[in-house]
Design a protein around this motif. Sequence first.
Motif, mmCIF file in Angstrom:
data_model
loop_
_atom_site.group_PDB
_atom_site.id
_atom_site.type_symbol
_atom_site.label_atom_id
_atom_site.label_comp_id
_atom_site.label_asym_id
_atom_site.label_seq_id
_atom_site.Cartn_x
_atom_site.Cartn_y
_atom_site.Cartn_z
ATOM 1 N N ILE A 145 0.816 -1.541 -0.071
ATOM 2 C CA ILE A 145 -0.161 0.227 0.076
ATOM 3 C C ILE A 145 1.269 1.459 -0.109
ATOM 4 N N GLY A 146 1.973 1.410 0.981
ATOM 5 C CA GLY A 146 2.467 2.709 1.516
ATOM 6 C C GLY A 146 3.556 2.630 -0.398
ATOM 7 N N ALA A 147 3.887 1.654 -1.090
ATOM 8 C CA ALA A 147 4.726 1.523 -2.786
ATOM 9 C C ALA A 147 3.561 2.011 -3.484
ATOM 10 N N VAL A 148 2.080 2.150 -3.468
ATOM 11 C CA VAL A 148 1.032 2.801 -4.551
ATOM 12 C C VAL A 148 1.266 4.473 -3.637
ATOM 13 N N VAL A 149 0.650 4.187 -2.326
ATOM 14 C CA VAL A 149 0.215 5.885 -2.459
ATOM 15 C C VAL A 149 2.139 7.112 -2.504
ATOM 16 N N LEU A 150 3.345 5.903 -2.263
ATOM 17 C CA LEU A 150 4.383 7.330 -2.743
ATOM 18 C C LEU A 150 4.333 7.992 -3.867
ATOM 19 N N MET A 151 4.060 6.469 -4.782
ATOM 20 C CA MET A 151 3.664 6.638 -6.114
ATOM 21 C C MET A 151 3.216 7.359 -6.744
ATOM 22 N N VAL A 152 1.889 7.794 -6.478
ATOM 23 C CA VAL A 152 1.199 8.612 -6.746
ATOM 24 C C VAL A 152 1.244 9.496 -6.275
ATOM 25 N N PHE A 159 3.275 17.695 -10.793
ATOM 26 C CA PHE A 159 2.792 18.743 -10.959
ATOM 27 C C PHE A 159 2.674 19.969 -10.401
ATOM 28 N N LEU A 160 2.435 19.647 -8.846
ATOM 29 C CA LEU A 160 2.027 20.628 -8.018
ATOM 30 C C LEU A 160 3.875 21.445 -7.370
ATOM 31 N N GLN A 161 4.671 20.226 -7.343
ATOM 32 C CA GLN A 161 5.922 21.292 -7.171
ATOM 33 C C GLN A 161 5.777 22.110 -6.005
ATOM 34 N N ILE A 162 5.723 21.775 -4.562
ATOM 35 C CA ILE A 162 5.289 21.671 -3.122
ATOM 36 C C ILE A 162 6.296 21.240 -2.076
ATOM 37 N N PRO A 163 7.272 22.284 -2.100
ATOM 38 C CA PRO A 163 8.020 22.334 -1.324
ATOM 39 C C PRO A 163 8.525 20.993 0.044
ATOM 40 N N ALA A 164 7.768 21.366 0.805
ATOM 41 C CA ALA A 164 6.403 21.083 1.928
ATOM 42 C C ALA A 164 6.700 19.630 1.614
ATOM 43 N N LEU A 165 5.505 19.442 0.336
ATOM 44 C CA LEU A 165 5.142 17.571 0.284
ATOM 45 C C LEU A 165 6.233 16.872 -0.747
ATOM 46 N N HIS A 166 7.584 17.502 -1.003
ATOM 47 C CA HIS A 166 8.749 16.443 -1.514
ATOM 48 C C HIS A 166 9.603 16.633 -0.406
ATOM 49 N N LEU A 167 9.519 17.479 0.796
ATOM 50 C CA LEU A 167 10.079 17.405 2.214
ATOM 51 C C LEU A 167 9.976 16.075 2.560
ATOM 52 N N CYS A 170 10.603 12.792 1.331
ATOM 53 C CA CYS A 170 11.752 12.485 1.585
ATOM 54 C C CYS A 170 11.412 11.714 3.064
ATOM 55 N N ALA A 171 11.084 12.199 3.412
ATOM 56 C CA ALA A 171 10.957 11.543 5.755
ATOM 57 C C ALA A 171 10.032 10.463 5.079
ATOM 58 N N TYR A 208 19.552 2.483 -2.189
ATOM 59 C CA TYR A 208 19.695 3.335 -2.799
ATOM 60 C C TYR A 208 18.425 4.846 -2.466
ATOM 61 N N ASN A 209 17.345 4.103 -2.295
ATOM 62 C CA ASN A 209 16.258 4.967 -1.522
ATOM 63 C C ASN A 209 16.347 5.859 -0.846
ATOM 64 N N LEU A 210 16.551 5.558 0.125
ATOM 65 C CA LEU A 210 16.979 5.198 1.758
ATOM 66 C C LEU A 210 18.740 6.927 1.876
ATOM 67 N N PHE A 211 19.583 6.167 0.874
ATOM 68 C CA PHE A 211 20.072 7.785 0.289
ATOM 69 C C PHE A 211 19.859 9.439 0.265
ATOM 70 N N THR A 212 19.559 9.009 -0.697
ATOM 71 C CA THR A 212 18.601 9.749 -1.030
ATOM 72 C C THR A 212 17.964 10.479 -1.266
ATOM 73 N N SER A 213 16.779 9.878 -0.241
ATOM 74 C CA SER A 213 16.240 10.641 0.503
ATOM 75 C C SER A 213 16.984 11.536 2.290
ATOM 76 N N LEU A 214 17.491 10.270 2.463
ATOM 77 C CA LEU A 214 18.483 11.489 3.671
ATOM 78 C C LEU A 214 19.165 12.315 3.278
ATOM 79 N N LEU A 215 19.733 11.932 2.120
ATOM 80 C CA LEU A 215 20.927 13.485 1.570
ATOM 81 C C LEU A 215 20.108 14.501 1.373
ATOM 82 N N GLN A 216 18.923 14.018 0.555
ATOM 83 C CA GLN A 216 18.142 16.001 0.454
ATOM 84 C C GLN A 216 16.827 16.168 1.709
#
Length: 227
Positions: A145-152, A159-167, A170-171, A208-216
């Motif tokens: 379920i989490g994979a689907v929610v994250l991908m969506v 399209f939205l380009q919301i910085p808070a949503l991006h962070l 990442c979390a 890979y996703n863990l590293f890139t998310s932590l770095l961001q």
Amino acid sequence: MYPTSSTSYPLSASQNRVLRNTYLLLAISLIPTMAGAMFGVNLNFSFMKSSPIVSTIAMLAVIYGLMFAVERNRNSSLGVGLLLAFTFVMGVLLGPILQLALGMANGGQLIAVAAGGTAAVFFVMAAIATTVKKQLNFLGNFLSIGAVVLMVAVVANLFLQIPALHLTLCAAFVLFSSMLILFQVSEIVHGGETNYVSATLTLFVAVYNLFTSLLQLLMAFTGMSRD
């Protein structure tokens, strides 16, 4: 066999072999990843900025195409070769985020901290998975379920380009990737996963996703711009 205690899970010879081969192949896969990263950090990714949606969709098509090819050939040596090719491509795709990090005054330190944090999380999750007797089946549904929610959410934020949503994403990816490592190692330990190529692919994507998310996250909260 791993040492056992009141809370450890004894591994059969086949489970031990799959776990050992998975860890070995995962370690080997980091070599083409680092080679790809060194290559990617010197590339010009300006085309991604000019057409972020198109480039992201194309990138996802390449990534999932290679993952499908690895899974399709997971029982042959071709699967190992495709996996290493996949990790090289993923290393190249680290180029933009590494360029951004290295453009900061403390960029090198942030990369090192992200790498160290990734390694620490991996070893903790793997240790828990190999010492807990109970199979963590309940995580399977959560991760699906989490994979689907994250991908969506990722596609929506293109399209939205919301910085808070991006962070926030990442979390969420930090949590999701940590749980994925825990689940995948547990599956190997309890015999639910018997193919080390498939297991390595899953663990590599999680790392890979863990590293890139932590770095961001580190760049967002502790990054220092150059004077």
